[in-house]
Design an enzyme around this catalytic site. Sequence first.
Site, mmCIF file in Angstrom:
data_model
loop_
_atom_site.group_PDB
_atom_site.id
_atom_site.type_symbol
_atom_site.label_atom_id
_atom_site.label_comp_id
_atom_site.label_asym_id
_atom_site.label_seq_id
_atom_site.Cartn_x
_atom_site.Cartn_y
_atom_site.Cartn_z
ATOM 1 N N ASP A 13 -5.707 -7.114 0.010
ATOM 2 C CA ASP A 13 -5.931 -6.179 -0.319
ATOM 3 C C ASP A 13 -6.819 -6.066 -1.378
ATOM 4 O O ASP A 13 -7.594 -5.190 -1.843
ATOM 5 C CB ASP A 13 -4.541 -5.268 -0.563
ATOM 6 C CG ASP A 13 -4.348 -3.954 -0.505
ATOM 7 O OD1 ASP A 13 -5.129 -3.680 0.708
ATOM 8 O OD2 ASP A 13 -3.923 -3.108 -0.901
ATOM 9 N N THR A 14 -6.832 -7.077 -2.229
ATOM 10 C CA THR A 14 -7.761 -7.106 -3.421
ATOM 11 C C THR A 14 -9.266 -7.201 -3.030
ATOM 12 O O THR A 14 -9.903 -6.284 -3.497
ATOM 13 C CB THR A 14 -7.656 -8.569 -4.234
ATOM 14 O OG1 THR A 14 -7.481 -9.637 -3.122
ATOM 15 C CG2 THR A 14 -6.345 -8.408 -5.192
ATOM 16 N N ARG B 159 0.750 -1.355 -0.084
ATOM 17 C CA ARG B 159 -0.090 0.004 -0.064
ATOM 18 C C ARG B 159 0.988 1.368 -0.017
ATOM 19 O O ARG B 159 0.283 2.307 -0.141
ATOM 20 C CB ARG B 159 -1.000 0.146 1.246
ATOM 21 C CG ARG B 159 -1.998 -1.196 1.178
ATOM 22 C CD ARG B 159 -2.887 -1.069 2.379
ATOM 23 N NE ARG B 159 -3.686 0.179 2.371
ATOM 24 C CZ ARG B 159 -4.852 0.222 1.820
ATOM 25 N NH1 ARG B 159 -5.398 -0.904 1.120
ATOM 26 N NH2 ARG B 159 -5.587 1.367 2.006
ATOM 27 N N CYS C 175 -7.855 -16.040 -11.335
ATOM 28 C CA CYS C 175 -7.821 -15.972 -9.739
ATOM 29 C C CYS C 175 -8.230 -17.419 -9.147
ATOM 30 O O CYS C 175 -9.273 -17.772 -9.311
ATOM 31 C CB CYS C 175 -8.708 -15.014 -9.538
ATOM 32 S SG CYS C 175 -8.646 -14.788 -7.511
ATOM 33 N N LEU C 176 -7.209 -17.913 -8.406
ATOM 34 C CA LEU C 176 -7.716 -19.166 -7.557
ATOM 35 C C LEU C 176 -8.553 -19.011 -6.522
ATOM 36 O O LEU C 176 -9.108 -19.920 -6.088
ATOM 37 C CB LEU C 176 -6.187 -19.587 -7.098
ATOM 38 C CG LEU C 176 -6.082 -21.056 -6.873
ATOM 39 C CD1 LEU C 176 -6.349 -21.937 -7.727
ATOM 40 C CD2 LEU C 176 -4.819 -21.349 -5.995
ATOM 41 N N GLY C 177 -8.560 -17.625 -5.982
ATOM 42 C CA GLY C 177 -9.177 -17.566 -4.623
ATOM 43 C C GLY C 177 -10.710 -16.818 -5.147
ATOM 44 O O GLY C 177 -11.403 -16.262 -4.356
HETATM 45 C C1 HEM Z 1 -11.942 -9.156 -5.569
HETATM 46 C C2 HEM Z 1 -10.892 -9.768 -5.142
HETATM 47 C C3 HEM Z 1 -9.930 -10.467 -5.923
HETATM 48 C C4 HEM Z 1 -9.777 -10.038 -7.365
HETATM 49 C C5 HEM Z 1 -10.356 -9.255 -8.306
HETATM 50 C C6 HEM Z 1 -8.607 -11.006 -7.717
HETATM 51 C C7 HEM Z 1 -7.976 -10.850 -9.105
HETATM 52 C C8 HEM Z 1 -7.072 -11.672 -9.693
HETATM 53 C C9 HEM Z 1 -6.405 -11.609 -10.966
HETATM 54 C C10 HEM Z 1 -6.839 -10.747 -11.923
HETATM 55 C C11 HEM Z 1 -5.554 -12.612 -11.022
HETATM 56 C C12 HEM Z 1 -4.659 -13.217 -12.224
HETATM 57 C C13 HEM Z 1 -3.361 -12.296 -12.140
HETATM 58 C C14 HEM Z 1 -2.676 -12.654 -13.513
HETATM 59 O O1 HEM Z 1 -3.219 -12.902 -14.540
HETATM 60 O O2 HEM Z 1 -1.283 -12.633 -13.413
HETATM 61 C C15 HEM Z 1 -5.437 -13.514 -9.653
HETATM 62 C C16 HEM Z 1 -4.698 -14.520 -9.392
HETATM 63 C C17 HEM Z 1 -4.558 -15.085 -8.154
HETATM 64 N N1 HEM Z 1 -5.489 -14.729 -7.162
HETATM 65 FE FE1 HEM Z 1 -7.000 -13.356 -6.720
HETATM 66 N N2 HEM Z 1 -8.294 -11.639 -6.848
HETATM 67 C C18 HEM Z 1 -8.962 -11.624 -5.490
HETATM 68 C C19 HEM Z 1 -8.888 -12.209 -4.441
HETATM 69 C C20 HEM Z 1 -8.162 -13.247 -4.268
HETATM 70 C C21 HEM Z 1 -8.397 -13.925 -2.737
HETATM 71 C C22 HEM Z 1 -9.279 -13.546 -1.791
HETATM 72 C C23 HEM Z 1 -7.504 -14.866 -3.113
HETATM 73 C C24 HEM Z 1 -6.963 -15.963 -2.113
HETATM 74 C C25 HEM Z 1 -6.759 -15.951 -0.772
HETATM 75 C C26 HEM Z 1 -6.512 -15.015 -4.342
HETATM 76 C C27 HEM Z 1 -5.735 -15.635 -4.810
HETATM 77 C C28 HEM Z 1 -4.925 -15.531 -6.053
HETATM 78 C C29 HEM Z 1 -4.063 -16.568 -6.338
HETATM 79 C C30 HEM Z 1 -3.422 -17.752 -5.555
HETATM 80 C C31 HEM Z 1 -3.661 -16.082 -7.864
HETATM 81 C C32 HEM Z 1 -2.690 -16.658 -8.736
HETATM 82 C C33 HEM Z 1 -3.165 -17.706 -9.595
HETATM 83 C C34 HEM Z 1 -2.286 -18.413 -10.575
HETATM 84 O O3 HEM Z 1 -1.089 -17.648 -10.753
HETATM 85 O O4 HEM Z 1 -2.436 -19.444 -11.046
HETATM 86 N N3 HEM Z 1 -7.384 -13.732 -4.946
HETATM 87 N N4 HEM Z 1 -6.568 -12.794 -8.714
#
Ligand code: HEM
Length: 399
Positions: free
Chosen positions: A244-245, A174, A350-352
């Site tokens: 933070d997302t 941040r 996104c895995l989450g």
């Molecule tokens: C509104 C909330 C969220 C948004 C908008 C979001 C968005 C994203 C996006 C756009 C990516 C892809 C990044 C890329 O292409 O390089 C991503 C990847 C990922 N996110 Fe989220 N995310 C959110 C919440 C979360 C939460 C709560 C978790 C888990 C605690 C999480 C875990 C992950 C992980 C592990 C990846 C990597 C997946 C991979 O590389 O195979 N995200 N997220």
Amino acid sequence: MAMMQQPAGGAYPVVDFNNRRSPKPAGTYFNLYDDLREISPFIRSSADQGWWILTRQDAIREALQRPDIFSNTSVVVNEPEPVYRLIPDMLDPPEQTAFRRVLGPVFSPRAVKAREPAIVARCVELIESFVDDGRCDFIEDFARKFPTTIFMEILGLPVTESAKFMAWEDLIIRASTSAPDYAENRANGVAEVTAYFADLIATRRRDSRDDLVSYLVNADIDGAPIPDEDLISTCLLLFMAGLDTVAMQLAWSFLHLATHPGDRIRLVNEPVLIPVATEEFLRAFAFVAPGRKLTRDIEFDGCPFKAGDMVLLPLSCATRDPRAVDQPYDIVIDREVNPHIAFGAGPHRCLGSNLARRELHIAVEEWHKRIPEYRVMENTELLEHGGMVGLDLLPLTWK
Ligand code: HEM
């Protein structure tokens, strides 16, 4: 953002544009990305070593789905040679696929469903801690604490440790890049959180429990245990990706609801609409802008990429592209068809997302049951920062 001359022989606009974290009036970056999209499908930024921006939905989607051309070995456009590798985000398939297979069950719809009562309980506790005050800073008092608390539970850590994680977030995710000592503070923050996870992994190796770190310590890839170094990188990525997302998404959604009483009243009266409205907030405020590194020279959608070039894929450019979305700049809280890519697309999607969606639904529902009417505090200057586009503060008040 100043337009500059095209280089001799180049058929693309060059702009003086960067997405570093520094305070700007709220809404600046979504508008800038909208403007860039209407200038050209691909643009060269003159910032840093120079990097590309793809601006239209079809090309962004395709890039996300072509890891053979658009590699994740660097995901930050001004860091083409990172000295770290966060797992699984900074791996390419097939190495990345193996880690996703391990992590998948932790974030499956069934696993999220099992956590639901705890997520609701934590959300309600937080709201009730300030409901009688008639005011709060939505981001500091709620939007950041809520997903951090859930993350602590997934890790099997006491909620009392949350403040520590939020302080690391301040330093690593941040802080403004123009702040004095930014680089030093960030490096110290990364070192501290890395040491914390290393210690936690060692503890869980000795004393396994029913939590994420114990699960990872006992997991294997092709029959071999996951090395500590990779376990630490995985924990770091989850910390960077999951806290933070959700906070930023909540902040944009509640800023909209606080300033659009018609939409707010509709969600209060028709909570069944909350999941649909959530998708619309995700679409309209798609704040993630992943970077990719080109694996080879290629002309892609007309853009003359060279091997090693970095490219920014701002997801809001895709989710607000008038070529693909009707009324892209309006928030239509009952939008029927909404195939957005706010969670990305392709192998790194996104895995989450199951967890994030449930956290968002629960937050909107439980908040409006207790605080149906609220507004932004008078004389507030609403500021955002670039990078992952997020608000800094959102003071709300209610009766
Ligand atoms: C509104 C909330 C969220 C948004 C908008 C979001 C968005 C994203 C996006 C756009 C990516 C892809 C990044 C890329 O292409 O390089 C991503 C990847 C990922 N996110 Fe989220 N995310 C959110 C919440 C979360 C939460 C709560 C978790 C888990 C605690 C999480 C875990 C992950 C992980 C592990 C990846 C990597 C997946 C991979 O590389 O195979 N995200 N997220």
